[in-house]
Enzyme design. Sequence first.
Site, PDB file in Angstrom:
ATOM      1  N   ARG A  14     -32.345  38.092  -9.051  1.00  0.00           N
ATOM      2  CA  ARG A  14     -33.540  38.563  -9.642  1.00  0.00           C
ATOM      3  C   ARG A  14     -33.432  39.020 -11.205  1.00  0.00           C
ATOM      4  O   ARG A  14     -34.389  39.380 -12.041  1.00  0.00           O
ATOM      5  CB  ARG A  14     -34.242  39.605  -8.870  1.00  0.00           C
ATOM      6  CG  ARG A  14     -34.986  39.022  -7.456  1.00  0.00           C
ATOM      7  CD  ARG A  14     -34.902  40.304  -6.731  1.00  0.00           C
ATOM      8  NE  ARG A  14     -33.979  40.736  -5.762  1.00  0.00           N
ATOM      9  CZ  ARG A  14     -33.668  41.664  -4.956  1.00  0.00           C
ATOM     10  NH1 ARG A  14     -34.763  42.326  -4.542  1.00  0.00           N
ATOM     11  NH2 ARG A  14     -32.621  41.983  -4.139  1.00  0.00           N
ATOM     12  N   GLN A  71     -15.846  38.528  -0.582  1.00  0.00           N
ATOM     13  CA  GLN A  71     -16.897  37.971   0.059  1.00  0.00           C
ATOM     14  C   GLN A  71     -17.068  36.433  -0.172  1.00  0.00           C
ATOM     15  O   GLN A  71     -17.498  36.239  -1.243  1.00  0.00           O
ATOM     16  CB  GLN A  71     -18.330  38.689   0.162  1.00  0.00           C
ATOM     17  CG  GLN A  71     -19.332  38.164   1.149  1.00  0.00           C
ATOM     18  CD  GLN A  71     -20.662  38.847   0.876  1.00  0.00           C
ATOM     19  OE1 GLN A  71     -20.748  39.511  -0.244  1.00  0.00           O
ATOM     20  NE2 GLN A  71     -21.510  38.802   2.004  1.00  0.00           N
ATOM     21  N   GLY A 100     -23.089  48.575  -5.675  1.00  0.00           N
ATOM     22  CA  GLY A 100     -22.806  48.576  -7.099  1.00  0.00           C
ATOM     23  C   GLY A 100     -24.011  48.479  -7.982  1.00  0.00           C
ATOM     24  O   GLY A 100     -23.984  48.387  -9.123  1.00  0.00           O
ATOM     25  N   ASP A 101     -25.169  48.202  -7.215  1.00  0.00           N
ATOM     26  CA  ASP A 101     -26.368  48.166  -7.964  1.00  0.00           C
ATOM     27  C   ASP A 101     -27.182  49.378  -8.183  1.00  0.00           C
ATOM     28  O   ASP A 101     -28.406  49.580  -8.195  1.00  0.00           O
ATOM     29  CB  ASP A 101     -27.360  46.901  -7.834  1.00  0.00           C
ATOM     30  CG  ASP A 101     -27.745  47.162  -6.482  1.00  0.00           C
ATOM     31  OD1 ASP A 101     -27.443  47.851  -5.772  1.00  0.00           O
ATOM     32  OD2 ASP A 101     -28.977  46.299  -5.998  1.00  0.00           O
ATOM     33  N   ARG A 314     -18.417  52.247 -37.871  1.00  0.00           N
ATOM     34  CA  ARG A 314     -17.800  51.212 -37.024  1.00  0.00           C
ATOM     35  C   ARG A 314     -16.517  51.806 -36.440  1.00  0.00           C
ATOM     36  O   ARG A 314     -15.985  52.650 -36.823  1.00  0.00           O
ATOM     37  CB  ARG A 314     -17.738  49.890 -37.612  1.00  0.00           C
ATOM     38  CG  ARG A 314     -19.205  49.519 -38.134  1.00  0.00           C
ATOM     39  CD  ARG A 314     -19.267  48.454 -38.970  1.00  0.00           C
ATOM     40  NE  ARG A 314     -18.723  47.247 -38.200  1.00  0.00           N
ATOM     41  CZ  ARG A 314     -17.864  46.027 -38.822  1.00  0.00           C
ATOM     42  NH1 ARG A 314     -18.133  45.810 -40.051  1.00  0.00           N
ATOM     43  NH2 ARG A 314     -17.559  45.018 -37.993  1.00  0.00           N
ATOM     44  N   LYS A 332     -15.847  50.989 -42.060  1.00  0.00           N
ATOM     45  CA  LYS A 332     -14.717  50.424 -40.656  1.00  0.00           C
ATOM     46  C   LYS A 332     -13.282  50.791 -40.791  1.00  0.00           C
ATOM     47  O   LYS A 332     -12.795  50.459 -42.061  1.00  0.00           O
ATOM     48  CB  LYS A 332     -14.909  48.907 -40.475  1.00  0.00           C
ATOM     49  CG  LYS A 332     -14.490  48.464 -39.253  1.00  0.00           C
ATOM     50  CD  LYS A 332     -14.721  47.064 -39.013  1.00  0.00           C
ATOM     51  CE  LYS A 332     -14.225  46.569 -37.539  1.00  0.00           C
ATOM     52  NZ  LYS A 332     -13.175  45.497 -37.911  1.00  0.00           N
ATOM     53  N   TYR A 368     -10.720  41.962 -47.209  1.00  0.00           N
ATOM     54  CA  TYR A 368     -10.490  40.441 -46.381  1.00  0.00           C
ATOM     55  C   TYR A 368     -10.673  39.518 -47.258  1.00  0.00           C
ATOM     56  O   TYR A 368     -11.641  39.137 -48.226  1.00  0.00           O
ATOM     57  CB  TYR A 368     -11.743  40.684 -45.395  1.00  0.00           C
ATOM     58  CG  TYR A 368     -11.738  39.485 -44.416  1.00  0.00           C
ATOM     59  CD1 TYR A 368     -10.536  39.246 -43.413  1.00  0.00           C
ATOM     60  CD2 TYR A 368     -12.736  38.528 -44.252  1.00  0.00           C
ATOM     61  CE1 TYR A 368     -10.442  38.324 -42.836  1.00  0.00           C
ATOM     62  CE2 TYR A 368     -12.574  37.567 -43.222  1.00  0.00           C
ATOM     63  CZ  TYR A 368     -11.585  37.421 -42.751  1.00  0.00           C
ATOM     64  OH  TYR A 368     -11.370  36.465 -41.579  1.00  0.00           O
ATOM     65  N   SER A 386     -19.126  54.545 -60.027  1.00  0.00           N
ATOM     66  CA  SER A 386     -20.245  53.582 -59.187  1.00  0.00           C
ATOM     67  C   SER A 386     -19.805  52.072 -59.629  1.00  0.00           C
ATOM     68  O   SER A 386     -19.517  51.734 -60.459  1.00  0.00           O
ATOM     69  CB  SER A 386     -21.532  53.860 -59.752  1.00  0.00           C
ATOM     70  OG  SER A 386     -21.783  55.251 -59.449  1.00  0.00           O
TER      71      SER A 386
HETATM   72  C1  UD1 Z   1     -30.546  46.744   0.383  1.00  0.00           C
HETATM   73  C2  UD1 Z   1     -30.706  47.494   1.747  1.00  0.00           C
HETATM   74  C3  UD1 Z   1     -32.345  47.965   1.703  1.00  0.00           C
HETATM   75  C4  UD1 Z   1     -31.911  49.180   0.871  1.00  0.00           C
HETATM   76  C5  UD1 Z   1     -31.828  48.928  -0.647  1.00  0.00           C
HETATM   77  C6  UD1 Z   1     -31.493  50.046  -1.458  1.00  0.00           C
HETATM   78  C7  UD1 Z   1     -29.948  45.589   3.108  1.00  0.00           C
HETATM   79  C8  UD1 Z   1     -30.555  44.356   4.134  1.00  0.00           C
HETATM   80  N1  UD1 Z   1     -30.879  46.261   2.577  1.00  0.00           N
HETATM   81  O1  UD1 Z   1     -31.625  46.012  -0.117  1.00  0.00           O
HETATM   82  O2  UD1 Z   1     -32.637  48.358   2.897  1.00  0.00           O
HETATM   83  O3  UD1 Z   1     -33.423  50.148   0.641  1.00  0.00           O
HETATM   84  O4  UD1 Z   1     -30.382  48.110  -0.469  1.00  0.00           O
HETATM   85  O5  UD1 Z   1     -30.985  49.717  -2.761  1.00  0.00           O
HETATM   86  O6  UD1 Z   1     -28.911  45.945   3.093  1.00  0.00           O
HETATM   87  N2  UD1 Z   1     -24.335  42.464  -1.601  1.00  0.00           N
HETATM   88  C9  UD1 Z   1     -23.394  41.964  -1.351  1.00  0.00           C
HETATM   89  N3  UD1 Z   1     -23.146  40.599  -0.708  1.00  0.00           N
HETATM   90  C10 UD1 Z   1     -24.270  40.202  -0.105  1.00  0.00           C
HETATM   91  C11 UD1 Z   1     -25.508  40.710  -0.514  1.00  0.00           C
HETATM   92  C12 UD1 Z   1     -25.579  41.887  -1.203  1.00  0.00           C
HETATM   93  O7  UD1 Z   1     -22.247  42.356  -1.821  1.00  0.00           O
HETATM   94  O8  UD1 Z   1     -24.265  38.929   0.453  1.00  0.00           O
HETATM   95  C13 UD1 Z   1     -24.330  43.655  -2.563  1.00  0.00           C
HETATM   96  C14 UD1 Z   1     -25.221  43.397  -3.997  1.00  0.00           C
HETATM   97  O9  UD1 Z   1     -24.312  43.190  -4.905  1.00  0.00           O
HETATM   98  C15 UD1 Z   1     -25.754  44.841  -4.142  1.00  0.00           C
HETATM   99  C16 UD1 Z   1     -25.851  45.314  -2.722  1.00  0.00           C
HETATM  100  O10 UD1 Z   1     -25.209  44.606  -1.746  1.00  0.00           O
HETATM  101  O11 UD1 Z   1     -24.696  45.811  -4.972  1.00  0.00           O
HETATM  102  C17 UD1 Z   1     -27.201  45.661  -2.263  1.00  0.00           C
HETATM  103  O12 UD1 Z   1     -27.705  44.287  -2.189  1.00  0.00           O
HETATM  104  P1  UD1 Z   1     -29.290  43.780  -2.674  1.00  0.00           P
HETATM  105  O13 UD1 Z   1     -29.366  42.388  -2.443  1.00  0.00           O
HETATM  106  O14 UD1 Z   1     -29.496  44.415  -3.886  1.00  0.00           O
HETATM  107  O15 UD1 Z   1     -30.081  44.437  -1.361  1.00  0.00           O
HETATM  108  P2  UD1 Z   1     -31.639  45.250  -1.536  1.00  0.00           P
HETATM  109  O16 UD1 Z   1     -32.595  43.923  -1.308  1.00  0.00           O
HETATM  110  O17 UD1 Z   1     -31.701  46.020  -2.802  1.00  0.00           O
HETATM  111 MG    MG Z   2     -30.641  46.353  -4.549  1.00  0.00          MG
END
Ligand code: UD1
Ligand code: MG
Length: 445
Positions: A14, A71, A100-101, A314, A332, A368, A386
């Site tokens: 997404r 994975q 991680g998100d 910088r 810099k 440079y 100046s």
């Molecule tokens: C997930 C939860 C949802 C919750 C939400 C909160 C599940 C099925 N759903 O949905 O209930 O409300 O988080 O933010 O768990 N990831 C992997 N491997 C995969 C898929 C995902 O490592 O195969 C990791 C993603 O990188 C991410 C995290 O798991 O960091 C969550 O995955 P994401 O696809 O964002 O789940 P949501 O749809 O947000």
């Molecule tokens: Mg998510």
Amino acid sequence: MTTALILAAGMGTRMNSTLPKVLHPVGGKAMVHHVIDLALSMNMERVVVVASPYLDQEKVAAGRPIEIAIQAQPLGTGDAVRAGVDKLPHDDGDVLILSGDVPLIEFDTLAPLFNKRAECPNDPLVLAMRVDDPRQYGRLVTQDDRVNSIVEYKDASPEQRAITLCNAGVYLIPATVLRSLLPQLTAQNAAGELYLTDVIGLAKAQGLTPRYVETSHPETLNGINNRAELAQAEKTMQDRWRYRIMMSGVTLIDPVSVFFSHDTCIGKDTIIHPNVTFGAGVVIENGATIYPFCHLEKCVLKAGAKVGPFAHLRTGTIIGEEAVVGNFVEIKDTAIGKKAKVKHLSYLGNAQLGDRVNIGAGTITCNYDGFNKSPTHIGNDAFIGSNTSLVAPVHVNEGAIVAAGSVITDNVPEHSLGIARHHQTNKAGWAKKFRTTALELKSPK
Ligand code: UD1
Ligand code: MG
């Protein structure tokens, strides 16, 4: 004994990006690093990040003491946790599962989960959040403090979608429970994925008692799945830092127009005017002033220094105590001494300026040659007129004066005048004669 398991192997489709989702920065730091740094700050037994084979492992760790589990395919959050748990030794510790998100998460957000663990030592625990706009979060089907199941948005009935108690994606689950239940997950759901959330329903069906605890900081649990959510997270993070920086004794005249980096350090009684951006690695000591429209990165401002408006500091810039840098100045890899002044329209690169040096408007270090950078040294109390070009490598020694408009290619000795420009000739009456002739030619009689 708790292991932090951070899920970071999802496709992040997404985001519509070539950069993996969890490496997108918030406040100048990758989302996943915000989560890793929180886990490391909590003294976990170990921190394991579940990554996809396509993630650059060095970029994920970036020098942090973590383990990485791969994975192989993004089959869902349940499979991601399976990959992480496979990496753990066979003990009966707890696993704190984080995503991680979710970069805004803080220790205060998690604290209720650990408090609940003290009350119920063996139950799977889910962190819940009550949100007005639950979007695509999983919904918690509950009874008292127990969770019967978590239903993903895609699979939820209209009644279930009306539930506003949502899954934050943070769990504390004994490793033994995960080991026995993860192999039972199936992908028979709307997304065709192995949902980690199904572990809760399975646990309940097998006579365990999954429970939830609600966080009072739902705004710290926003999951980032697209660029609009990324922008929202950036805003929330910036507001958090603005507030904290102001509380620490810094004046922000227009807080919403000042943007900080995750590591910005600012001393007391510094005043920051509107429209200032801090890149990574900026340290500002006490009592400095930054005027509008400045951009700073990897630089130090010592106490009482004044910078801007419209200055670009910088990497490798050090501005000395009470020194002044004015408008349209770019600096810099340069250190500027105490009370030195660079007030207008200058570029200084690879230079060392002593105390009380004065750099005239339009001075440029020519550092440079297209291949190598060369240094410029300017001693204490030197004065550069100046529109001077300092062709490096060159020394302008202590107390020297450089005449305006000079192109300085040789060292200027202490307390001397360096002048390097053509002598001026004045031709008496020439201008008057020129105008008369020009007028005649334009309108002949
Ligand atoms: C997930 C939860 C949802 C919750 C939400 C909160 C599940 C099925 N759903 O949905 O209930 O409300 O988080 O933010 O768990 N990831 C992997 N491997 C995969 C898929 C995902 O490592 O195969 C990791 C993603 O990188 C991410 C995290 O798991 O960091 C969550 O995955 P994401 O696809 O964002 O789940 P949501 O749809 O947000
Ligand atoms: Mg998510």
